[in-house]
Enzyme design. Structure first.
Site, PDB file in Angstrom:
ATOM      1  N   CYS A 187      95.294 -24.688 176.805  1.00 31.32           N
ATOM      2  CA  CYS A 187      94.954 -25.047 178.188  1.00 31.32           C
ATOM      3  C   CYS A 187      96.145 -24.792 179.111  1.00 31.32           C
ATOM      4  CB  CYS A 187      94.562 -26.524 178.232  1.00 31.32           C
ATOM      5  SG  CYS A 187      94.200 -27.133 179.893  1.00 31.32           S
TER       6      CYS A 187
ATOM      7  N   ASP B 164      76.548 -31.540 188.420  1.00 27.69           N
ATOM      8  CA  ASP B 164      77.564 -32.509 188.836  1.00 27.69           C
ATOM      9  C   ASP B 164      77.521 -33.644 187.848  1.00 27.69           C
ATOM     10  OD1 ASP B 164      74.991 -33.768 190.097  1.00 27.69           O
ATOM     11  OD2 ASP B 164      76.518 -35.331 190.168  1.00 27.69           O
TER      12      ASP B 164
ATOM     13  N   HIS C 248      93.335 -32.765 184.013  1.00 21.83           N
ATOM     14  CA  HIS C 248      93.045 -32.013 182.786  1.00 21.83           C
ATOM     15  C   HIS C 248      91.541 -31.887 182.552  1.00 21.83           C
ATOM     16  CE1 HIS C 248      92.998 -30.457 178.740  1.00 21.83           C
ATOM     17  NE2 HIS C 248      92.091 -31.386 178.497  1.00 21.83           N
TER      18      HIS C 248
ATOM     19  N   ASP D 103      74.407 -36.137 198.119  1.00 20.37           N
ATOM     20  CA  ASP D 103      73.086 -36.555 197.649  1.00 20.37           C
ATOM     21  C   ASP D 103      72.422 -37.353 198.768  1.00 20.37           C
ATOM     22  OD1 ASP D 103      74.484 -38.900 197.612  1.00 20.37           O
ATOM     23  OD2 ASP D 103      74.553 -39.069 195.440  1.00 20.37           O
TER      24      ASP D 103
ATOM     25  N   CYS E 225      98.704 -30.000 181.030  1.00 26.37           N
ATOM     26  CA  CYS E 225      99.087 -29.386 179.748  1.00 26.37           C
ATOM     27  C   CYS E 225     100.325 -28.500 179.876  1.00 26.37           C
ATOM     28  CB  CYS E 225      97.922 -28.594 179.164  1.00 26.37           C
ATOM     29  SG  CYS E 225      96.642 -29.687 178.487  1.00 26.37           S
TER      30      CYS E 225
ATOM     31  N   CYS F   2      96.311 -26.029 182.301  1.00 24.43           N
ATOM     32  CA  CYS F   2      96.162 -26.926 183.452  1.00 24.43           C
ATOM     33  C   CYS F   2      97.509 -27.530 183.838  1.00 24.43           C
ATOM     34  CB  CYS F   2      95.141 -28.032 183.164  1.00 24.43           C
ATOM     35  SG  CYS F   2      95.796 -29.453 182.269  1.00 24.43           S
TER      36      CYS F   2
END
Lengths: 373, 373
Positions: A308, A270, A339, A90, A313, A310
Site C-alpha cells: 500500500c 457509499d 488508510h 441523500d 503506510c 497510502c
C-alpha cells in the site's frame, strides 16, 4: 451532468460522470461525510491526500444542524466545508427512519423527532428537495419509503407505490424549481425500493426509469438481509434499470460487496464501513482485514500493508499505530481512516483498470485468491 | 549539543541550540506529545505543517506503554514516531507524582502505581536515565523531588537537598554510560526546585550550575501558585542560573506567561495548554482567546484570526469550525490544535525577531495593547 460509458466487461462497467464540480470515474466509492466532514478527516485529506472526486453528506444531519439555511449562506456544502469536488446528498429519509425513536411515514411524508434535541420535523418529497437545493449538492436523492427487512408483501407493496408517487412529485418539483432558476447544476436520482421481492423491484425500477432522473439508485438493501439475498436482488433488478444512466447501490458495503456488485453492473457505492471500522481498529488490506489491537502488532515494524502506498503506510509501522490505538490517541483515527479509505478508493481504481482492459473476471478471481492466503 | 547566544535584549535572549536532530532557535515553545504524538496530530503535522523543531514526550507514559524497550527496538522515539526533529523527555517524576493515586518519594526514588493497570513501579535517578537512553531523546531531564505548593519550609528544604543529590547521581551515571557508548548524542538538564522560596531556589540553582548539565530547568512552578509568585520566583532565581546554558521553565504556560518569562530570561517552554484548550474549543488569537461554542460564530464566515496564516485559518471559517465542534467531529480537534500550536510557535518567532532587533520591550507593550481591544 454528463454520463458516458467508457467500457463494458460482462455486466461490469467503467463510466465517466461529469458534474459541475468534478469528473468522476466509475466504478466509484463515495466516502461518507455525514455532517459535512468525513469522520476524522478534513477537506484537504479528502481532496488532496485521498483525491476523492465525490463524497456523500447526510441531508438529515445538515438539516438539523447547522440547518440548510446556514449552509446556503456559506455557499452550500462546497463553500461551507471547502471540499471542492462533488457532493451527493441523500434525502434524509433513511436517517429519519433509523436514528429517530418515533418515525412515521404517511401518504405525504415522514414524521420524526430530532436525535439531537427531540424536536418534531416532517420530511416531504418536496421539502427534501428544497433542503438539498440549499445544500447545493451535485447529486440529490428523492425521498423514498423505506421498509425494514424482513417485511410483509403488503408493506413492500405500499412502499413501492408510495416511493413511485413521491419520486414523481420530487422530479416535477425539481424541474419546476430549475425553471425558476434554483438547482440548475443539481441532479436528481430516483431510488428503487421493493425489499428482496424481485417482482416489486422490477415494477419499481421500470416505473422510475420512465421518469427523467439523472441516475437510479437501489435502496433498501444492506439492512439486515444476507449477502446472497442482496446479490440476487441486485442481479434480478439490474436488467430493468436503464443502462444509459448511472446505477448506484446505496449503503454498500464490504470490499467483497463492491466487487460482487460491480460484477452485477453497479457504478456507484457509499458506506461508512471504511471509516467506522478504522475507528474500531479494523484495517483493510489486499489480504483481508485485521484488527490492530492484536498483541502481535506491538512489536511489528512493518506498515499495515507492504503493497500500500497510502499516507499512513508510507510512514508508520503497525507497532506505532497499535500504540496510538491502545493510548486512544485521536491521530490514530485519522491515520487509520486515511488508510482504509485509500484501500477502498484504490480498489475501485484497480477494478476500473481491469474493466478497461476487459480483465474484470481475472481481477475478481485474483481478488479472492489473495484473501485466502 | 551546541549552544550559542545570538542576541541579548534586557534580560530576554535569542539563542541557538543544535542537537543531533535539529537546530532550535529560542525562545522556543515545545508542543507536548505525551505518548509520542501531540494530541490530534501526526509527525507530518508537527514537522511539515507546523515546522516544530523540538517536541516533548513524557517518559512516564512511554515507560508504561509501550515500554522503553519497545521504543528502543523501533530506533527510539525518532524511529517509533517518525518525528525527525528533536525530542525532549521529562524524567517521569512529575507524572508519577500527579497521575498516580499512591506516589511516595523516599531518599532513593519515587514509588508509584500505573494509572493504566495499577501495577507498582519505582523510579530512581539512574533508572529514569536508563529509560531515557532507550527513548533516545535529544534532551533528557533528571529525576527531581517535586513538592505541591503551598509547602512547609521543611518539605521544600528536603526537596532541594534530595533533588541536588539525585542530580549528581544522574549526571555521574549518564557520563558513565556515555563512556560505555550509550546516550552519546543525548543531553541532560538539571531541574531547580525550591518552591516559591527565593533562598531555596538560589541554593538549588547554584548547586546545579556547579555540575556539568547541558541546560538548567526551573521546575515546580505552574502548580497552583499565582502568576505574580511565578514571575517573581523566576526573576529572583535567574541571576543564579548560568548564562551560558539554555534555561527552561517547565510546564508554562499562557501566551502572557511566555512573554513575561522571556522578559525575565527564559529560553525554553512547554505546556499542554494550546492542545488541551483546542480540544475544549478555546482558540488563541492576537487579540486574546475565545471559545468557538459561542452562538455568534454559527453564522461567521471569517477565519479564527484574519491575521493568521495557519493551515486552519487559510481554509476554514469560524462557522464551519463551530459546526464541527458542536457535532463533536474528530477533525475539529486537529484543526483547532493546528491553529493553537501555530499561534504559540508563531508568537515565539515574533518574540525572537523582536529580540534580534532590540525591540522586545516594544513588542511586549504592543502584545498587551492588542489584547485590550
Amino acid at each position: 451532468m454528463k454520463f458516458k460509458i467508457d467500457k463494458i466487461d460482462g455486466n461490469a462497467r467503467a463510466c465517466t460522470i461529469q458534474t459541475a464540480h468534478s469528473v468522476i470515474q466509475t466504478p466509484v466509492f463515495m466516502p461518507v461525510g455525514t455532517v459535512g466532514a468525513v469522520k476524522g478527516l478534513d477537506a484537504v485529506d479528502m481532496s488532496e491526500i485521498l483525491e476523492a472526486k465525490i463524497i456523500l453528506a447526510n441531508t438529515y444531519h445538515m438539516y438539523l444542524r447547522p440547518g440548510a439555511d446556514v449552509v446556503k449562506k456559506f455557499g452550500g456544502l462546497h463553500g461551507f466545508t471547502k471540499f471542492p469536488n462533488s457532493f451527493l446528498t441523500d434525502s434524509g429519509g433513511f436517517q429519519a427512519f433509523s436514528l429517530s425513536d418515533i418515525s412515521k411515514p404517511d401518504e405525504y411524508g415522514i414524521k420524526f423527532r430530532s436525535h439531537i434535541d427531540g424536536s418534531k420535523h416532517y420530511f416531504t418529497p418536496k421539502s427534501v428537495i428544497d433542503t438539498q437545493h440549499k445544500l447545493g449538492s451535485d447529486i440529490m436523492m428523492i425521498l423514498d419509503d423505506l421498509v425494514a427487512l424482513p417485511a410483509t408483501k403488503k408493506r413492500v407493496d405500499e412502499s413501492i407505490k408510495r416511493t413511485i408517487k413521491w419520486a414523481k412529485e420530487a422530479l416535477e418539483y425539481h424541474k419546476f424549481k430549475q425553471n425558476e432558476g434554483t438547482g440548475i447544476n443539481q441532479n436528481l436520482f430516483g431510488i428503487i425500493q421493493g425489499g428482496t421481492d424481485f417482482d416489486m423491484r422490477k415494477i419499481c425500477a421500470q416505473s422510475l426509469c420512465e421518469m427523467e432522473f439523472d441516475g437510479l439508485a437501489i435502496g433498501g438493501l444492506s439492512v439486515g438481509e444476507s449477502n446472497e439475498e442482496m446479490y440476487e436482488t441486485v442481479e434480478n433488478v439490474m436488467p430493468f434499470i436503464d443502462k444509459n444512466r448511472p446505477r448506484y447501490l446505496m449503503g454498500v458495503g464490504t470490499p467483497e460487496d463492491l466487487v460482487e456488485n460491480v460484477y452485477r453492473g453497479v457504478d456507484m457505492f457509499d458506506c461508512v464501513m471504511p471509516t467506522r471500522n478504522a475507528r474500531n481498529g479494523t484495517l483493510f488490506t489486499t489480504f483481508g482485514k485485521f484488527n490492530i489491537k492484536r498483541a502481535e502488532f506491538i512489536h511489528d515494524d512493518e506498515p499495515i500493508d507492504k503493497a500500500c502506498d497510502c499516507y499512513t503506510c508510507k510512514r508508520y509501522s503497525k507497532g506505532y499505530l497499535s500504540h496510538l490505538f491502545r493510548a486512544k490517541e485521536l491521530t490514530f483515527y485519522r491515520l487509520a481512516s486515511l488508510h482504509n479509505l485509500h484501500y477502498y478508493l484504490n480498489l475501485m481504481k484497480e477494478i476500473r483498470e481491469a474493466i478497461l482492459n476487459s480483465k474484470f473476471d481475472e481481477f475478481r478471481r485474483e481478488f479472492y485468491l489473495k484473501r485466502e492466503i
